[in-house]
Scaffold this motif. Structure first.
Motif, mmCIF file in Angstrom:
data_model
loop_
_atom_site.group_PDB
_atom_site.id
_atom_site.type_symbol
_atom_site.label_atom_id
_atom_site.label_comp_id
_atom_site.label_asym_id
_atom_site.label_seq_id
_atom_site.Cartn_x
_atom_site.Cartn_y
_atom_site.Cartn_z
ATOM 1 N N VAL A 8 0.824 -1.144 0.087
ATOM 2 C CA VAL A 8 -0.017 -0.085 0.021
ATOM 3 C C VAL A 8 0.960 1.125 -0.164
ATOM 4 N N VAL A 9 0.836 2.236 -0.949
ATOM 5 C CA VAL A 9 1.661 3.281 -1.242
ATOM 6 C C VAL A 9 0.855 4.510 -1.235
ATOM 7 N N LEU A 10 1.040 5.547 -0.441
ATOM 8 C CA LEU A 10 0.505 6.837 -0.476
ATOM 9 C C LEU A 10 1.261 7.707 -1.159
ATOM 10 N N LEU A 67 -4.456 15.433 6.615
ATOM 11 C CA LEU A 67 -3.841 14.293 6.748
ATOM 12 C C LEU A 67 -4.515 13.296 7.427
ATOM 13 N N GLN A 68 -5.070 13.790 8.612
ATOM 14 C CA GLN A 68 -5.622 12.643 9.476
ATOM 15 C C GLN A 68 -6.789 12.186 8.980
ATOM 16 N N ALA A 69 -7.340 12.779 8.132
ATOM 17 C CA ALA A 69 -8.823 12.351 7.452
ATOM 18 C C ALA A 69 -8.095 11.370 6.534
ATOM 19 N N CYS A 70 -6.972 11.652 5.667
ATOM 20 C CA CYS A 70 -6.568 10.669 4.704
ATOM 21 C C CYS A 70 -6.271 9.498 5.281
ATOM 22 N N ARG A 71 -5.670 9.475 6.431
ATOM 23 C CA ARG A 71 -5.048 8.278 7.317
ATOM 24 C C ARG A 71 -6.011 7.573 7.567
ATOM 25 N N GLU A 72 -7.249 8.162 8.004
ATOM 26 C CA GLU A 72 -8.573 7.194 8.314
ATOM 27 C C GLU A 72 -9.083 6.450 7.148
ATOM 28 N N ALA A 73 -9.108 7.313 5.995
ATOM 29 C CA ALA A 73 -9.513 6.668 4.728
ATOM 30 C C ALA A 73 -8.426 5.453 4.314
ATOM 31 N N ILE A 74 -7.245 5.711 4.565
ATOM 32 C CA ILE A 74 -6.330 4.613 4.280
ATOM 33 C C ILE A 74 -6.250 3.377 5.182
ATOM 34 N N LEU A 81 -0.111 0.669 5.848
ATOM 35 C CA LEU A 81 0.655 1.343 4.803
ATOM 36 C C LEU A 81 1.817 0.959 4.636
ATOM 37 N N ASN A 82 2.657 0.626 3.470
ATOM 38 C CA ASN A 82 3.944 0.308 3.572
ATOM 39 C C ASN A 82 4.780 1.567 3.048
ATOM 40 N N SER A 119 4.964 20.268 4.344
ATOM 41 C CA SER A 119 3.837 19.052 3.998
ATOM 42 C C SER A 119 4.654 17.818 4.030
ATOM 43 N N TYR A 120 5.947 17.518 3.852
ATOM 44 C CA TYR A 120 6.547 16.340 3.703
ATOM 45 C C TYR A 120 6.778 16.034 5.342
ATOM 46 N N MET A 121 7.379 16.970 6.198
ATOM 47 C CA MET A 121 7.538 16.743 7.613
ATOM 48 C C MET A 121 6.107 16.374 8.103
ATOM 49 N N LEU A 122 5.001 17.137 7.824
ATOM 50 C CA LEU A 122 3.989 16.873 8.639
ATOM 51 C C LEU A 122 3.273 15.398 8.285
ATOM 52 N N THR A 123 3.363 15.165 7.185
ATOM 53 C CA THR A 123 2.649 13.852 6.465
ATOM 54 C C THR A 123 3.549 12.728 7.120
ATOM 55 N N ALA A 124 5.007 12.933 7.216
ATOM 56 C CA ALA A 124 5.742 11.996 7.661
ATOM 57 C C ALA A 124 5.544 11.576 9.235
ATOM 58 N N ARG A 125 5.146 12.846 10.079
ATOM 59 C CA ARG A 125 4.891 12.691 11.379
ATOM 60 C C ARG A 125 3.496 11.822 11.663
ATOM 61 N N VAL A 126 2.565 12.085 10.510
ATOM 62 C CA VAL A 126 1.131 11.824 10.963
ATOM 63 C C VAL A 126 1.133 10.174 10.392
ATOM 64 N N PHE A 127 1.958 9.667 9.435
ATOM 65 C CA PHE A 127 1.890 8.211 9.039
ATOM 66 C C PHE A 127 3.041 7.326 9.814
ATOM 67 N N ILE A 128 4.044 7.778 10.540
ATOM 68 C CA ILE A 128 5.367 7.096 10.932
ATOM 69 C C ILE A 128 4.649 5.884 11.564
ATOM 70 N N ASP A 129 3.652 6.034 12.491
ATOM 71 C CA ASP A 129 3.372 4.632 13.165
ATOM 72 C C ASP A 129 2.927 3.515 12.470
ATOM 73 N N MET A 130 2.093 3.824 11.207
ATOM 74 C CA MET A 130 1.755 2.971 10.160
ATOM 75 C C MET A 130 2.846 2.435 9.502
#
Length: 275
Positions: A8-10, A67-74, A81-82, A119-130
């Protein structure tokens, strides 16, 4: 062998230009895609081309709520998320510092840095645990012309693309050993959709407005490889770095520059002429 089979790729900024070209290649490599873009019209065009298989999410990657809404959709669609590939960006119109009006500087700085870096930093922060859970990968977008050199844009663009080198290196250090972080620094991209900043009144202009022959003249003059790459030509690099097949790489930004930085600029490139 498909590099991304069942991964799975975002892809953020995947609605057009470089991001869309990378998305097409990742899809061909077997990925299950989530594509985030700020433009609903661009996502509609992708849906018409790619169908309903990719998750197409409209959102602004500089906004935490989006980004959080996108995370929930994924999570709802895929449950995991890979890899995260960052392809969004904005150009500064090559405007030099002395030509940026003082009363517009703060707004222009914030706009370009928020899109190209925050945007890159924030996206990395939102998805790092996944990504942690999957021993995943992050691939960010620099620029051969602006991450390593001057004159790949104006000061704002060049500063942001230099910053991406630092983001890749620092996140590779912080996220090791579970998540690999690398970058790709493309050179010329035929049909690039990078627009200018609203703060400087350049939002209706993009690199696509520059005649292709002008780009080609630059390639002919400066590059040892004299063909004009399109967005899809960079797709294999992103796919490899996003896949588990690049497990020996982290903290590296690949300069995909057609040999531009591996030459003496005082000597015209003409491989067919013997000295």
């Amino acid at each position: 062998m498909q590099l991304l089979k069942d991964d799975v790729v975002l892809i953020t900024g995947g609605g057009s230009g470089l991001g869309a070209g990378v998305a097409r290649h990742c899809l061909a490599e077997g990925a299950q895609l989530a594509i985030m873009d700020i433009s609903a019209a661009k996502l509609d065009n992708l849906r018409a081309e790619l169908g309903d298989s990719p998750l197409l999410f409209r959102g602004d990657a500089t906004k935490l709520a989006d980004l959080q809404a996108c995370r929930e959709a994924i999570i709802d669609r895929f449950g995991r998320l890979n890899a995260f590939i960052g392809a969004q960006g904005i150009w500064d119109g090559n405007v030099p510092l002395r030509d940026i009006p003082l009363d517009k500087f703060d707004a222009a700085f914030d706009e370009v840095f928020h899109i190209n870096v925050k945007s890159y930093m924030l996206t990395a922060r939102v998805f790092i645990d996944m990504l942690d859970k999957e021993n995943g990968a992050i691939v960010l977008t620099g620029s051969s012309g602006a991450s390593y050199c001057a004159d790949g844009g104006g000061l704002l663009y060049t500063a942001t693309k230099h910053a991406i080198l630092g983001v890749v290196r620092q996140l590779a250090f912080e996220f090791a050993p579970t998540v690999r972080v690398n970058g790709v620094a493309p050179a010329v991209i035929g049909g690039s959709q990078l627009r200018g900043p609203v703060a400087l009144g350049l939002e209706s202009q993009s690199q696509a407005d520059i005649p292709k022959e002008i780009f080609q003249q630059s390639v002919d003059h400066l590059s040892p490889l004299k063909w004009m790459p399109d967005a899809e030509d960079y797709g294999p690099l992103y796919a490899l770095l996003a896949s588990r097949h690049s497990r020996v790489m982290t903290g590296t930004t690949v300069a995909a520059d057609q040999g531009l930085m591996n030459r003496n600029i005082l000597t015209p490139v003409n491989p067919g002429v013997k000295k």
